[in-house]
Each structure stands twice: as C-alpha cells, then as structure tokens.
Design a protein around this motif. Sequence first.
Motif, PDB file in Angstrom:
ATOM      1  N   ASP A  62       0.809  -1.228   0.000  1.00 25.03           N
ATOM      2  CA  ASP A  62       0.000   0.000   0.000  1.00 25.03           C
ATOM      3  C   ASP A  62       0.838   1.272   0.000  1.00 25.03           C
ATOM      4  OD1 ASP A  62      -2.450  -1.417   0.021  1.00 25.03           O
ATOM      5  OD2 ASP A  62      -2.290  -1.684   2.199  1.00 25.03           O
ATOM      6  N   GLY A  63       2.020   1.206  -0.607  1.00 23.77           N
ATOM      7  CA  GLY A  63       2.883   2.380  -0.683  1.00 23.77           C
ATOM      8  C   GLY A  63       2.490   3.302  -1.817  1.00 23.77           C
ATOM      9  N   ASN A  64       3.162   4.429  -1.880  1.00 27.44           N
ATOM     10  CA  ASN A  64       2.866   5.453  -2.888  1.00 27.44           C
ATOM     11  C   ASN A  64       3.654   5.267  -4.175  1.00 27.44           C
ATOM     12  OD1 ASN A  64       1.052   6.826  -1.203  1.00 27.44           O
ATOM     13  ND2 ASN A  64       2.746   7.869  -0.184  1.00 27.44           N
ATOM     14  N   GLY A  65       4.640   4.382  -4.192  1.00 28.56           N
ATOM     15  CA  GLY A  65       5.476   4.228  -5.374  1.00 28.56           C
ATOM     16  C   GLY A  65       6.346   5.454  -5.580  1.00 28.56           C
ATOM     17  N   LEU A  66       7.092   5.437  -6.669  1.00 26.13           N
ATOM     18  CA  LEU A  66       8.023   6.544  -6.923  1.00 26.13           C
ATOM     19  C   LEU A  66       7.317   7.871  -7.167  1.00 26.13           C
ATOM     20  CD1 LEU A  66      10.865   4.905  -9.040  1.00 26.13           C
ATOM     21  CD2 LEU A  66      11.013   5.870  -6.733  1.00 26.13           C
ATOM     22  N   ASP A  67       6.196   7.854  -7.885  1.00 28.01           N
ATOM     23  CA  ASP A  67       5.499   9.119  -8.164  1.00 28.01           C
ATOM     24  C   ASP A  67       5.002   9.773  -6.888  1.00 28.01           C
ATOM     25  OD1 ASP A  67       5.957   8.857 -10.888  1.00 28.01           O
ATOM     26  OD2 ASP A  67       4.000   7.922 -11.277  1.00 28.01           O
ATOM     27  N   GLY A  68       4.353   9.004  -6.035  1.00 29.06           N
ATOM     28  CA  GLY A  68       3.846   9.551  -4.777  1.00 29.06           C
ATOM     29  C   GLY A  68       4.968   9.984  -3.848  1.00 29.06           C
ATOM     30  N   THR A  69       6.044   9.200  -3.823  1.00 32.98           N
ATOM     31  CA  THR A  69       7.184   9.541  -2.980  1.00 32.98           C
ATOM     32  C   THR A  69       7.857  10.809  -3.494  1.00 32.98           C
ATOM     33  OG1 THR A  69       7.484   7.197  -2.459  1.00 32.98           O
ATOM     34  CG2 THR A  69       9.330   8.660  -1.984  1.00 32.98           C
ATOM     35  N   GLU A  70       7.960  10.935  -4.815  1.00 35.70           N
ATOM     36  CA  GLU A  70       8.522  12.156  -5.397  1.00 35.70           C
ATOM     37  C   GLU A  70       7.690  13.369  -5.002  1.00 35.70           C
ATOM     38  OE1 GLU A  70       9.560  14.157  -9.750  1.00 35.70           O
ATOM     39  OE2 GLU A  70       8.808  12.100  -9.660  1.00 35.70           O
ATOM     40  N   GLN A  71       6.372  13.249  -5.089  1.00 33.84           N
ATOM     41  CA  GLN A  71       5.507  14.365  -4.701  1.00 33.84           C
ATOM     42  C   GLN A  71       5.706  14.729  -3.227  1.00 33.84           C
ATOM     43  OE1 GLN A  71       1.503  13.254  -5.747  1.00 33.84           O
ATOM     44  NE2 GLN A  71       1.999  13.096  -7.928  1.00 33.84           N
ATOM     45  N   PHE A  72       5.832  13.715  -2.381  1.00 33.99           N
ATOM     46  CA  PHE A  72       6.061  13.990  -0.963  1.00 33.99           C
ATOM     47  C   PHE A  72       7.377  14.729  -0.755  1.00 33.99           C
ATOM     48  CE2 PHE A  72       8.220  12.777   2.967  1.00 33.99           C
ATOM     49  CZ  PHE A  72       7.373  13.366   3.887  1.00 33.99           C
ATOM     50  N   PHE A  73       8.451  14.237  -1.385  1.00 31.61           N
ATOM     51  CA  PHE A  73       9.753  14.892  -1.214  1.00 31.61           C
ATOM     52  C   PHE A  73       9.714  16.330  -1.726  1.00 31.61           C
ATOM     53  CE2 PHE A  73      11.672  10.636  -0.577  1.00 31.61           C
ATOM     54  CZ  PHE A  73      12.416  10.925   0.550  1.00 31.61           C
ATOM     55  N   ALA A  74       9.019  16.571  -2.816  1.00 33.61           N
ATOM     56  CA  ALA A  74       8.887  17.941  -3.325  1.00 33.61           C
ATOM     57  C   ALA A  74       8.126  18.816  -2.326  1.00 33.61           C
ATOM     58  CB  ALA A  74       8.181  17.931  -4.672  1.00 33.61           C
ATOM     59  N   SER A  75       7.090  18.241  -1.691  1.00 39.11           N
ATOM     60  CA  SER A  75       6.272  19.020  -0.758  1.00 39.11           C
ATOM     61  C   SER A  75       7.019  19.405   0.520  1.00 39.11           C
ATOM     62  CB  SER A  75       4.998  18.251  -0.396  1.00 39.11           C
ATOM     63  OG  SER A  75       5.286  17.190   0.500  1.00 39.11           O
ATOM     64  N   VAL A  76       8.051  18.651   0.870  1.00 33.63           N
ATOM     65  CA  VAL A  76       8.804  18.984   2.087  1.00 33.63           C
ATOM     66  C   VAL A  76      10.136  19.662   1.771  1.00 33.63           C
ATOM     67  CG1 VAL A  76       7.675  17.283   3.562  1.00 33.63           C
ATOM     68  CG2 VAL A  76       9.736  16.625   2.310  1.00 33.63           C
ATOM     69  N   GLY A  77      10.321  20.087   0.513  1.00 37.19           N
ATOM     70  CA  GLY A  77      11.438  20.955   0.176  1.00 37.19           C
ATOM     71  C   GLY A  77      12.703  20.314  -0.337  1.00 37.19           C
ATOM     72  N   TYR A  78      12.682  19.060  -0.710  1.00 39.79           N
ATOM     73  CA  TYR A  78      13.892  18.443  -1.262  1.00 39.79           C
ATOM     74  C   TYR A  78      14.031  18.791  -2.739  1.00 39.79           C
ATOM     75  CZ  TYR A  78      14.641  15.578   2.875  1.00 39.79           C
ATOM     76  OH  TYR A  78      14.887  15.145   4.154  1.00 39.79           O
ATOM     77  N   PRO A  79      15.218  19.253  -3.168  1.00 42.32           N
ATOM     78  CA  PRO A  79      15.442  19.467  -4.597  1.00 42.32           C
ATOM     79  C   PRO A  79      15.567  18.111  -5.288  1.00 42.32           C
ATOM     80  CG  PRO A  79      17.485  19.781  -3.412  1.00 42.32           C
ATOM     81  CD  PRO A  79      16.422  19.522  -2.375  1.00 42.32           C
ATOM     82  N   SER A  80      15.352  18.082  -6.567  1.00 35.78           N
ATOM     83  CA  SER A  80      15.439  16.830  -7.325  1.00 35.78           C
ATOM     84  C   SER A  80      14.662  15.729  -6.608  1.00 35.78           C
ATOM     85  CB  SER A  80      16.893  16.401  -7.529  1.00 35.78           C
ATOM     86  OG  SER A  80      17.639  17.419  -8.139  1.00 35.78           O
ATOM     87  N   ALA A  81      13.387  16.016  -6.387  1.00 35.56           N
ATOM     88  CA  ALA A  81      12.555  15.128  -5.576  1.00 35.56           C
ATOM     89  C   ALA A  81      12.475  13.717  -6.152  1.00 35.56           C
ATOM     90  CB  ALA A  81      11.156  15.722  -5.424  1.00 35.56           C
ATOM     91  N   GLY A  82      12.491  13.595  -7.476  1.00 40.71           N
ATOM     92  CA  GLY A  82      12.450  12.266  -8.090  1.00 40.71           C
ATOM     93  C   GLY A  82      13.688  11.455  -7.758  1.00 40.71           C
TER      94      GLY A  82
END
Length: 191
Positions: A62-82
């Motif tokens: 039930d994880g978010n996969g790479l797309d969902g994880t990328e969106q999360f990292f972008a939302s908390v301020g990480y550059p190059s979230a993917g």
Amino acid sequence: MNSPDVTLSDSPTSPHTPRSRAAAPPAADSSTGLDTGLLVIRLVVGLSLAAHGTQKLFGWFDGNGLDGTEQFFASVGYPSAGAMAVVAGLTEALGGLGLALGLLTPLAGAAVLGTMINAIAVTWDDGYLSPDGFEYAFVLAAAAGALALTGPGRYAVDRALPVLREHRVSHGVFAVTLAAVTATVVLLMRS
C-alpha cells in the motif's frame, strides 16, 4: 600457603579470597542469547525498513510508489525530488536487507541511520509521538546506530567476510559519523 588448585582473587574488595584456578568460562548461553537478540533486532528493523523502501520504489504494501514519494519529497522541500525518492527507497530497501542479513552491517546501519535522520527532521514539527510524530523514525535510527556500533552478532553474513568477521567499534564509529555527515548534507539541500 595456597594449594596449587587455589589462587588469590584479584577482586579489589576481597584480595585474599581463594578461588579455583580453573574458573568456569562465561556461560555459552550468555553469548548465544546476545547473538540471538541481535539477530531478532536486525530482522525486525531490517525487514521493516526494506518493506518501507519497497513502498517507495514499487508501491508495494500500500505504498505510494516513486510518483507519490517524489511528490512527498517535493512538498517537504527536497530538490530533485524524483532522484531523492529513488535514493531514499534504495537506501531503505538495501540498508534494511543488509541489516536483516547482517551483511556489511556498519554500512547498512549507516544507510538506515542517515535516512531516519532525514525522516526525523521532516516530521520534527509534528512532535514526538505517533501518528504524525517522529518516534518511529527515532527508534529505527537508534536501533540502526546501535547495530552499526555493536556489530551483527554471530548469526550474520559478515562472519564469512574476512574484513568484518571480527567487528571493530571503529567500523561502527566511522559508519555512524558517515551517516550523520551525509544526512546533514542532504538536509542542508532542503529549502
């Protein structure tokens, strides 16, 4: 005079207490218990982290996969979230498997510790306790750091590797330092 079977104790509290020269070796159960306990901790922490990594990478469990994880990292301020999503997923999955197997344990512990330091930083403002706090990441970080310092115990792949057969605290200290420095660099990149 002492008989050949008795020596003086070197205990500072009773310097003249006789004891047998053939002192019993430490009980095998104590080292077996320690090794078994380390195995249990490695399996629980390692497999938990490996599962989290596969959630990020593949959307398993039930994880978010790479797309969902990328969106999360972008939302908390990480550059190059993917790229950060891939790095976090691989670090959790491979570091977790390394801990579970007792393979390159100091480095596996460092991988998990560094990732969890970032997780703690991201959830810091939510307080300590779950469901939103950083307590889970803190416990995993502490366990990973402790395993890096103690070594994996007897029931580990590291025992077959000449360099890591005998764990040295210096390996653990280096690994924990590496985790802290790497995590700090990654956190400094956040906006």
